[in-house]
Design a protein around this motif. Sequence first.
Motif, mmCIF file in Angstrom:
data_model
loop_
_atom_site.group_PDB
_atom_site.id
_atom_site.type_symbol
_atom_site.label_atom_id
_atom_site.label_comp_id
_atom_site.label_asym_id
_atom_site.label_seq_id
_atom_site.Cartn_x
_atom_site.Cartn_y
_atom_site.Cartn_z
ATOM 1 N N VAL A 128 0.830 -1.204 0.000
ATOM 2 C CA VAL A 128 0.000 0.000 0.000
ATOM 3 C C VAL A 128 0.865 1.255 0.000
ATOM 4 N N TYR A 180 3.571 1.843 -3.207
ATOM 5 C CA TYR A 180 2.990 2.237 -4.485
ATOM 6 C C TYR A 180 1.920 3.309 -4.321
ATOM 7 N N SER A 181 1.980 4.064 -3.223
ATOM 8 C CA SER A 181 0.926 5.038 -2.935
ATOM 9 C C SER A 181 1.141 6.393 -3.611
ATOM 10 N N PRO A 225 -0.951 5.683 -7.635
ATOM 11 C CA PRO A 225 -1.506 4.397 -8.067
ATOM 12 C C PRO A 225 -2.656 4.564 -9.056
ATOM 13 N N THR A 226 -2.824 3.579 -9.921
ATOM 14 C CA THR A 226 -3.989 3.529 -10.802
ATOM 15 C C THR A 226 -5.206 3.132 -9.972
ATOM 16 N N GLU A 258 -4.926 -0.435 -8.761
ATOM 17 C CA GLU A 258 -4.032 -0.591 -7.611
ATOM 18 C C GLU A 258 -4.701 -0.078 -6.337
ATOM 19 N N GLN A 259 -5.397 1.038 -6.430
ATOM 20 C CA GLN A 259 -6.098 1.570 -5.268
ATOM 21 C C GLN A 259 -7.105 0.555 -4.732
ATOM 22 N N PHE A 266 -5.440 -1.927 -2.705
ATOM 23 C CA PHE A 266 -5.069 -1.334 -1.412
ATOM 24 C C PHE A 266 -6.268 -1.315 -0.464
ATOM 25 N N ASP A 306 -9.066 7.338 -13.047
ATOM 26 C CA ASP A 306 -7.720 7.852 -13.301
ATOM 27 C C ASP A 306 -7.778 9.256 -13.913
ATOM 28 N N VAL A 327 -6.203 5.720 1.964
ATOM 29 C CA VAL A 327 -5.481 5.659 0.680
ATOM 30 C C VAL A 327 -5.528 7.019 -0.011
ATOM 31 N N THR A 332 -2.155 9.417 -1.156
ATOM 32 C CA THR A 332 -2.022 9.329 -2.608
ATOM 33 C C THR A 332 -1.978 10.720 -3.227
#
Length: 271
Positions: A16, A19-20, A23-24, A27-28, A31, A69, A146, A150
């Motif tokens: 988490v 790659y925070s 993230p795409t 990916e989120q 997470f 995104d 998140v 992010t």
Amino acid sequence: LEQACIKAPDSALALVHLYSVGPTIHEQIIFYAILCQLIARQFGLDEQRIPTLTEAALSANLALVPVADKLNAFNKVLSTEQRNVIRKHPQRSIRALNAVGIDNDLLFTIIAQHHEQADGRGYPDGLSGADIRPESEILALAERYVAMITKRAYRKRMNVTAARKLIASLADGTFRPALPKALLHILGEYPPGTLVRLENNEVGVITRRPLRARGPFVQAVFDPSGNSYEKPLERDTSMSGFNVLAIEEPDIIPSMDFSQMWGYRVDVPSG
């Protein structure tokens, strides 16, 4: 995903944070599911309800996937149409699941309620207090954390220290304060995946949370001069000389062999 969170919670949590930065949406969503797993178990949610919560974390934002995104990269005030897409996504996600033959009342309830708020100011139905399922609050908390850490086009990301302070403030005024407290317990002061500078000026990644009076543990990847170590070196930050001096916040995570740092690397013999 369930097995990863049960057998290797530190590396799952590290994913988490590593790659925070940007993230795409896919990916989120992963997470969210990881955090839901960890929060639910710390909170003491019935183990039989956790798989459905995980399914909700993986599917609650289905309707946002095509546009998320772009919205995250949008640095202007959202239009009425864009706001409506966001507000209607729980019900649209439920309809998408229903259309492929999924029929699970608990799953649909968690998704429908995951943007409700204890004070009644959420959507779509303005529910409050005990009318909101704890699973929905767990998912909302995972999404909120998140979002904090992010990067977005319209704002900077929070470091974990600032995010923890905000989560702590939620524990003072929410209907179920045990939920943000569970997240704080999981994260600790320095969550796995956080880059830190040590007292000896090495830079490394938190790989394991504290164990009894030791830790948290770091894999040092850069020496005091900023050169990469050929192989990461484990440091116990509770020992003198290896205390955490500061959190490092690079815009781009430096190249590292994460599998080696968590001991998952398998060397395949040649030939």
